[in-house]
Design a protein around this motif. Structure first.
Motif, PDB file in Angstrom:
ATOM      1  N   HIS A 130      93.412  62.466  43.831  1.00 58.91           N
ATOM      2  CA  HIS A 130      93.408  63.711  43.058  1.00 58.91           C
ATOM      3  C   HIS A 130      92.542  63.625  41.791  1.00 58.91           C
ATOM      4  O   HIS A 130      91.690  64.482  41.547  1.00 58.91           O
ATOM      5  CB  HIS A 130      94.849  64.074  42.691  1.00 58.91           C
ATOM      6  CG  HIS A 130      94.969  65.372  41.976  1.00 58.91           C
ATOM      7  ND1 HIS A 130      94.655  66.574  42.567  1.00 58.91           N
ATOM      8  CD2 HIS A 130      95.331  65.671  40.708  1.00 58.91           C
ATOM      9  CE1 HIS A 130      94.840  67.549  41.699  1.00 58.91           C
ATOM     10  NE2 HIS A 130      95.235  67.027  40.556  1.00 58.91           N
ATOM     11  N   HIS A 134      89.094  65.517  40.510  1.00 53.17           N
ATOM     12  CA  HIS A 134      88.856  66.194  39.221  1.00 53.17           C
ATOM     13  C   HIS A 134      87.577  65.663  38.564  1.00 53.17           C
ATOM     14  O   HIS A 134      86.748  66.429  38.085  1.00 53.17           O
ATOM     15  CB  HIS A 134      90.024  65.934  38.266  1.00 53.17           C
ATOM     16  CG  HIS A 134      91.161  66.907  38.377  1.00 53.17           C
ATOM     17  ND1 HIS A 134      90.978  68.269  38.387  1.00 53.17           N
ATOM     18  CD2 HIS A 134      92.503  66.724  38.444  1.00 53.17           C
ATOM     19  CE1 HIS A 134      92.163  68.872  38.458  1.00 53.17           C
ATOM     20  NE2 HIS A 134      93.106  67.963  38.508  1.00 53.17           N
ATOM     21  N   ASP A 153      96.029  65.981  33.519  1.00 56.12           N
ATOM     22  CA  ASP A 153      96.770  67.135  34.035  1.00 56.12           C
ATOM     23  C   ASP A 153      98.257  66.824  34.029  1.00 56.12           C
ATOM     24  O   ASP A 153      98.694  65.891  33.346  1.00 56.12           O
ATOM     25  CB  ASP A 153      96.260  67.503  35.450  1.00 56.12           C
ATOM     26  CG  ASP A 153      96.477  66.412  36.474  1.00 56.12           C
ATOM     27  OD1 ASP A 153      97.104  65.384  36.140  1.00 56.12           O
ATOM     28  OD2 ASP A 153      96.031  66.590  37.618  1.00 56.12           O
ATOM     29  N   ASP A 337      93.317  72.526  39.367  1.00 51.66           N
ATOM     30  CA  ASP A 337      93.370  71.964  40.725  1.00 51.66           C
ATOM     31  C   ASP A 337      92.498  72.722  41.726  1.00 51.66           C
ATOM     32  O   ASP A 337      92.022  72.133  42.695  1.00 51.66           O
ATOM     33  CB  ASP A 337      94.821  71.926  41.219  1.00 51.66           C
ATOM     34  CG  ASP A 337      95.573  70.746  40.606  1.00 51.66           C
ATOM     35  OD1 ASP A 337      94.976  70.043  39.762  1.00 51.66           O
ATOM     36  OD2 ASP A 337      96.744  70.539  40.965  1.00 51.66           O
TER      37      ASP A 337
END
Ligand SMILES: [Fe+2]
Length: 573
Positions: A130, A134, A153, A337
């Motif tokens: 993830h 980003h 995040d 996201d």
């Protein structure tokens, strides 16, 4: 070669690259009309394929923004939170962990789901971490050959903050901070303490409210909740403020003792809540600046790229841009996201396949667009009277209407990717009118009085309006307005003298730039007030969505490309 990128839970989205360049990118919420749509982005994928004129067969690689097998860390965090308040938490934690397991384990079926829905295809499916998604979503589309990268995040699989260095077509991970130490979860927990809803993305409200308060509880947050040490780490003390409990509006005794009870449903927002928001915001900013300075020490780079939900904190960004030693900054418009769908695809294209970089994201207009014919058909369907006018007539006419007090729903070109309206799906109004914020927030957008409204200005006038050189095409920073300008544009200056500008470029949105220029010729003010074209729902996507909002909301004129509809009884033009 086509590479598809997917975000499939919370702010679901799809993006498509052709030979490493973005062809299309869109959030699923714009089609489903459910804010922050969470689930497989069927409509978004279909739009990306249609925009490129291809089918799934033509897609060779798919990048997915999450590795579902790193699940145990989330479960461990839930267990840790349960330990803090066992009775309160047990039933909910069981249910929560079960839901988390189902949704994340469901990601293993995505390749099959794609083929079932879009037809047989030989694509290779890649699960990308993830935070690396980003990082890629910012650096690989930035103008920089090399840069430091910071992503932050609520959480990824287990990482909440990632320090990287980007060079050419590679990103190197330098350091990671993991759960439960999360700036995003800290801010979300405060959001719910103030009685807003983190699941609705209400963190914006805390930031808006913070400007009204005093940092009365700053020391408490810095000493007890969000602490830093000399080594570039921060700690979020979940014994005092816990994100999992806050999700259910439950708070440990330690914070209730210090701040008093959390704001209940229907309870009025009082000065106390402004002060809590202000203190938490300042604690976030100072922790963020500390981390950015550490990243500078680690990398020695001149350029900084940021992504992740925390990178939407435009007040903090303004301070980072002007108070840290980095010289240049890049935050792309879908820093949350949804933007990971681009990042996952770019990780595949550059890092896995080794292709060189040649693309820079200079604008956000990657969603659906509609022709004049399509707009006219929608207006005819809705039985609305309209005038079809060339830009030479239409743009000066609109500028005059706005200067006379008319609020316009402006639908222009391809829809923005990311949460900000940037002149493709925007409400436009006169920034000189002091009453316009009240009218827009209360009568048009039906939302809280304290929500700030922002200016879109011709990029040539940045230094004149702000007194310093400042370039931000994506409304991602908040900055002080020059004193001589504050009184001229009260509708877009926040209570603390700041604004969150969009610098509009003649290259990337010539039509919007020309409209603002027409307004400047009339009034001497090189900007318009711009807020997103929506009322309590996702930003409008199609002409039919825009017409629907026009029918149900209280504003005066609608522009669908070259077609102008003026509400009957309006005398503003
Ligand atoms: Fe994220």
């Amino acid at each position: 070669m086509y590479v598809l990128g997917l975000t499939t839970l919370g702010d679901s989205a799809a993006s498509l690259l052709k030979d490493g360049e973005i062809v299309a990118a869109v959030e699923e919420e714009r089609f489903s009309r459910v804010k922050h749509h969470s689930g497989f982005p069927y409509h978004s994928i279909q739009f990306c394929l249609d925009q490129a004129g291809i089918t799934l067969k033509d897609v060779e690689h798919v990048g997915h923004y999450w590795k579902p097998w790193i699940l145990r860390h989330k479960a461990m965090q839930a267990a840790r939170s349960a330990f803090i308040s066992r009775d309160m938490f047990r039933a909910r934690a069981d249910r929560g962990v079960a839901q988390v397991s189902n949704s994340y384990l469901g990601m293993f079926r995505h390749p099959q789901r794609l083929r079932e829905h879009f037809g047989a295809s030989n694509f290779k499916f890649h699960y990308v971490e993830h935070h690396q998604s980003h990082a890629a979503s910012a650096f690989f589309v930035s103008p920089f050959d090399s840069a430091a990268i910071l992503t932050w995040d609520g959480t990824g699989e287990d990482t909440t903050t990632l320090f990287c260095r980007g060079g050419g077509n590679k990103i190197e991970v330098l350091k990671r901070i993991k759960l439960p130490h999360s700036l995003g979860q800290f801010y979300s927990a405060v959001t719910n303490y103030i009685g807003f809803d983190m699941f609705n993305g209400d963190e914006w409200k805390v930031m808006g409210l913070a400007a009204y308060g005093k940092p009365k509880y700053y020391d408490f947050f810095r000493d007890r909740v969000l602490t830093v040490n000399g080594s570039g780490d921060f700690k979020f003390n979940i014994q005092v403020l816990d994100h999992h409990l806050a999700k259910h509006y439950q708070f440990p005794d330690a914070i209730l003792k210090e701040l008093g009870p959390a704001r209940g449903e229907g309870e009025e927002l009082a000065e106390h809540h402004w002060n809590v928001a202000c203190s938490a915001q300042k604690a976030l900013e100072d922790t963020g600046i500390y981390l950015v300075k550490k990243l500078k020490e680690m990398t020695g780079e001149e350029n900084l790229c940021m992504a992740g939900g925390v990178a939407f904190n435009s007040v903090m960004n303004g301070r980072i841009f002007h108070e840290t030693p980095f010289k240049n900054f890049y935050v792309q418009p879908a820093a949350g996201d949804a933007g990971c769908s681009i990042g996952a695809a770019l990780m595949v294209w550059h890092q896995k396949l080794g292709n060189p970089r040649r693309f820079e994201m200079r604008h956000a207009y990657w969603g659906p667009g509609f022709t004049n014919d399509e707009c006219r058909a929608a207006l005819a369907d809705a039985d609305l009277k309209f005038e079809n006018l060339d830009d030479e007539i239409l743009l000066p006419k609109l500028a005059k209407m706005i200067a006379d007090g008319v609020i316009i729903g402006w639908f222009n070109g391809r829809m923005e990717f990311g949460p900000r309206a940037l002149g493709a799906r925007s409400f436009l109004a006169d920034p000189r009118r002091s009453d316009i914020r009240e009218i827009l927030n209360h009568k048009v957008k039906l939302r809280e009085w304290f929500r700030p409204l922002a200016p879109s200005l011709m990029e040539e006038y940045g230094e004149e309006v702000f007194g310093v050189e400042h370039h931000d095409p994506f409304m991602i920073t908040v900055i002080q307005v020059a004193d001589e300008y504050k009184a001229k544009i009260p509708a877009v200056v926040h209570v603390d003298g700041t604004a969150r500008p969009q610098m509009v470029s003649r290259d990337t949105n010539p039509r919007y730039w020309r409209l603002i220029d027409e307004f400047r010729k009339l009034t001497g003010i090189p900007m318009l007030l711009n807020t997103s074209f929506n009322v309590q729902e996702p930003i409008v996507c199609t002409p039919a969505d825009a017409i629907n909002t026009f029918r149900n909301a209280n504003f005066d004129a609608l522009v669908l490309e070259n077609n102008l509809v003026v509400r009957e009884g309006n005398s503003g033009c």
